[in-house]
Motif scaffolding. Structure first.
Motif, PDB file in Angstrom:
ATOM      1  N   MET A 284       1.340  -4.097  -3.101  1.00  0.00           N
ATOM      2  CA  MET A 284       1.664  -3.219  -1.985  1.00  0.00           C
ATOM      3  C   MET A 284       2.139  -1.880  -2.547  1.00  0.00           C
TER       4      MET A 284
ATOM      5  N   LYS B   7       1.798   2.869   3.969  1.00  0.00           N
ATOM      6  CA  LYS B   7       1.555   1.732   3.088  1.00  0.00           C
ATOM      7  C   LYS B   7       0.064   1.586   2.788  1.00  0.00           C
TER       8      LYS B   7
ATOM      9  N   VAL C 201      -2.715  -1.239   0.425  1.00  0.00           N
ATOM     10  CA  VAL C 201      -2.863  -2.512  -0.274  1.00  0.00           C
ATOM     11  C   VAL C 201      -3.834  -2.300  -1.427  1.00  0.00           C
TER      12      VAL C 201
ATOM     13  N   PHE D 222      -3.427  -0.266   5.162  1.00  0.00           N
ATOM     14  CA  PHE D 222      -2.539  -1.372   5.525  1.00  0.00           C
ATOM     15  C   PHE D 222      -2.626  -1.632   7.023  1.00  0.00           C
TER      16      PHE D 222
END
Length: 342
Positions: A47, A54, A56, A116
């Motif tokens: 993350m 955010k 990934v 995200f």
């Protein structure tokens, strides 16, 4: 001087700080961005967040997927995103590249940064959410129906026979569970070879749609992610897998039936789902579970912490319970039909 043998690695866990620096430089992220390992599994997931946004970062296991297979996954995500399906899609770097190549201790590994999906993972879904998921899946299938990727075809061979061969590299074929598995594969193979099944609509499938691979907001906003197993196959496979996972989560089968009904009603409101397709739902659900057992066996570097004879008993027990449940439903319907006729 004493020397030590050089031992190569099959997999490694890459440094958070190194990946953090790499992502900031490669994607032009905020200098305050921080990278944290989230999960090690089939692939490794990190993350990345700067406190406001955010991402990934998926680091693929060495040789798990080819660069072409990864690019095809990204192509599918772009297609779905362009058609209004909420998915966690790939993010290009500052040079417009989606796939990164990392020099890991074991060799070349690929990495992709994804958006995200805001929301929660909800294990116990209510009827309203099941309805929404059915609608989202059908909309996705309307986009992917008749389409294909240069990736694995989920057919009788890959779902059943190849999976069995890999599974028996870990488990003895003398075990009662493996004997049951072999019998079940033989039965499902016959169904999959039938003209009725071959005539079912095909396209691109996700093959892993369940609560763990979606983010949910306000019961109605669904974002799908983890398309790592996407490929080509019968669209009923996705429908069956969701129902089978719901079957094992919801212990009260009356409530389970209500949730499945909501899911299927929503699906049919967006896309036709024939009785012929639904007739294969039990066997398709079982076939995917067999496929994933083979996958777990093929990745013993990851699955060894749980792959045991006790695990096999539990896993095969779930396949048996699912098939028995649907067989009992068919038997009960037949009894009622005969009673009405008499």
């Amino acid at each position: 001087m004493k020397t030590y043998p050089k031992i190569t690695a099959t997999t490694s866990t890459l440094s958070e700080s190194d990946l953090e620096k790499f992502a900031i430089e490669k994607y032009g992220l905020n200098e305050t961005s921080r990278c944290k390992l989230f999960r090690t599994g089939i692939n490794h997931t990190y993350m990345i967040s700067d406190g406001a946004k955010k991402f990934v970062l998926r680091v693929y296991f060495k040789d798990w997927k080819t660069e072409l297979e990864i690019s095809e996954e990204i192509r599918l995500l772009d297609l779905l995103n362009e058609n209004g399906i909420n998915v966690s899609h790939a993010v290009p770097d500052s040079d417009g590249n989606y796939i990164q190549k990392l020099n890991a201790p074991e060799g070349l590994r690929h990495a992709v940064l994804f958006t995200f999906g805001e929301g929660d993972k909800i294990r116990f879904l209510n009827e309203e959410t099941c309805f929404t998921i059915g609608s989202v899946m059908a909309k996705m299938h309307k986009v992917t129906s008749g389409e294909s990727l240069e990736r694995l075809a989920f057919d009788e061979h890959s779902l059943l026979h190849s999976a069995y061969k890999t599974s028996t590299s870990i488990f003895s074929d003398a075990l009662p569970e493996v004997k049951y598995l072999k019998q079940t594969i033989s039965r499902i193979s016959g169904s999959f070879a039938s003209r009725k099944f071959l005539d079912c609509p095909s396209g691109i499938v996700h093959l892993d749609i369940w609560y763990d691979n979606m983010s949910i907001r306000n019961d109605r906003e669904i974002t799908l992610f983890d398309f790592d197993n996407c490929g080509n196959g019968k669209l009923i496979l996705d429908v069956a897998y969701f129902c089978k996972q719901l079957f094992h989560i919801e212990s009260d089968k009356e409530i389970y039936n209500q949730k499945v009904a909501a899911f299927l009603d929503a699906y049919r409101s967006q896309r036709s789902l024939s009785d012929a397709e639904l007739a294969f739902l039990p066997e398709c659900g079982a076939a995917i579970f067999i496929y994933y057992l083979g996958m777990q066996a093929s990745r013993f570097d990851w699955s060894n912490i749980f792959m045991s004879e006790n695990y096999l008993k539990m896993y095969i027990g779930r396949i048996r319970a699912w098939l028995d449940y649907h067989q009992d439903k068919v038997s009960n319907v037949n009894v009622l039909t005969r009673s009405k006729a008499e």
